[in-house]
Design a protein around this motif. Structure first.
Motif, PDB file in Angstrom:
ATOM      1  N   THR A 168     -11.749 -13.405   4.225  1.00  0.00           N
ATOM      2  CA  THR A 168     -12.349 -14.627   4.740  1.00  0.00           C
ATOM      3  C   THR A 168     -11.904 -14.879   6.173  1.00  0.00           C
ATOM      4  N   ILE A 169     -10.628 -14.715   6.428  1.00  0.00           N
ATOM      5  CA  ILE A 169     -10.086 -14.930   7.765  1.00  0.00           C
ATOM      6  C   ILE A 169     -10.643 -13.898   8.736  1.00  0.00           C
ATOM      7  N   CYS A 170     -10.720 -12.655   8.308  1.00  0.00           N
ATOM      8  CA  CYS A 170     -11.114 -11.545   9.178  1.00  0.00           C
ATOM      9  C   CYS A 170     -12.624 -11.346   9.216  1.00  0.00           C
ATOM     10  N   ASP A 192     -22.257   6.385   2.348  1.00  0.00           N
ATOM     11  CA  ASP A 192     -22.092   7.132   3.590  1.00  0.00           C
ATOM     12  C   ASP A 192     -20.817   6.663   4.292  1.00  0.00           C
ATOM     13  N   TYR A 193     -20.578   7.134   5.504  1.00  0.00           N
ATOM     14  CA  TYR A 193     -19.318   6.864   6.194  1.00  0.00           C
ATOM     15  C   TYR A 193     -19.574   6.216   7.543  1.00  0.00           C
ATOM     16  N   ALA A 194     -18.849   5.154   7.829  1.00  0.00           N
ATOM     17  CA  ALA A 194     -18.968   4.433   9.088  1.00  0.00           C
ATOM     18  C   ALA A 194     -17.755   4.715   9.956  1.00  0.00           C
ATOM     19  N   VAL A 195     -17.993   4.823  11.258  1.00  0.00           N
ATOM     20  CA  VAL A 195     -16.914   4.932  12.243  1.00  0.00           C
ATOM     21  C   VAL A 195     -16.880   3.611  12.982  1.00  0.00           C
ATOM     22  N   ARG A 196     -15.711   2.950  12.966  1.00  0.00           N
ATOM     23  CA  ARG A 196     -15.596   1.627  13.568  1.00  0.00           C
ATOM     24  C   ARG A 196     -14.392   1.552  14.486  1.00  0.00           C
ATOM     25  N   ARG A 197     -14.467   0.660  15.466  1.00  0.00           N
ATOM     26  CA  ARG A 197     -13.328   0.330  16.323  1.00  0.00           C
ATOM     27  C   ARG A 197     -12.593  -0.853  15.702  1.00  0.00           C
ATOM     28  N   PRO A 198     -11.331  -1.072  16.073  1.00  0.00           N
ATOM     29  CA  PRO A 198     -10.590  -2.229  15.533  1.00  0.00           C
ATOM     30  C   PRO A 198     -11.329  -3.531  15.833  1.00  0.00           C
ATOM     31  N   ASN A 199     -11.337  -4.430  14.879  1.00  0.00           N
ATOM     32  CA  ASN A 199     -11.921  -5.773  14.995  1.00  0.00           C
ATOM     33  C   ASN A 199     -13.435  -5.776  15.171  1.00  0.00           C
ATOM     34  N   SER A 200     -14.109  -4.664  14.914  1.00  0.00           N
ATOM     35  CA  SER A 200     -15.557  -4.621  15.090  1.00  0.00           C
ATOM     36  C   SER A 200     -16.274  -5.123  13.846  1.00  0.00           C
ATOM     37  N   GLU A 201     -17.449  -5.685  14.059  1.00  0.00           N
ATOM     38  CA  GLU A 201     -18.283  -6.124  12.947  1.00  0.00           C
ATOM     39  C   GLU A 201     -19.318  -5.065  12.582  1.00  0.00           C
ATOM     40  N   ARG A 202     -19.710  -4.241  13.563  1.00  0.00           N
ATOM     41  CA  ARG A 202     -20.710  -3.211  13.333  1.00  0.00           C
ATOM     42  C   ARG A 202     -20.102  -1.832  13.521  1.00  0.00           C
ATOM     43  N   ALA A 203     -20.703  -0.863  12.868  1.00  0.00           N
ATOM     44  CA  ALA A 203     -20.237   0.514  12.996  1.00  0.00           C
ATOM     45  C   ALA A 203     -20.685   1.103  14.328  1.00  0.00           C
TER      46      ALA A 203
END
Length: 90
Positions: free
Chosen positions: A9-11, A37-48
């Protein structure tokens, strides 16, 4: 310790591991999505940043685009060295 539900909830839905203060902006995280499938994300990102059909394809893409940051890979099965929701590096 904050429960996962509270942290989610916080994040805003991000996994607690990607919100760690120990991450660098160039780090990339390879996570399995609910679609399989697999997502590649950066820290604190909402989208892949990228979505791949296999973990290997996602890892290869992340290694090419990490720009000196670490590539952290979510464990997707139980092994003698780790369990799901833990991160490993290659």
């Amino acid at each position: 310790m904050v429960s996962f539900e509270r942290c989610a909830t916080i994040c805003r839905g991000a996994t607690p591991h990607r919100k760690s203060a120990m991450t660098h902006k160039d780090d990339l995280f390879v996570e399995q999505r609910s679609q399989g499938d697999y997502a590649v994300r950066r820290p604190n990102s909402e989208r892949a940043s990228h979505v791949a059909s296999t973990q290997r394809e996602a890892i290869d893409w992340a290694n090419e685009h990490a720009h000196g940051g670490a590539v952290r890979i979510e464990r997707v099965r139980r092994t003698s060295k780790g369990v799901p929701d833990h991160w490993r590096t290659e």
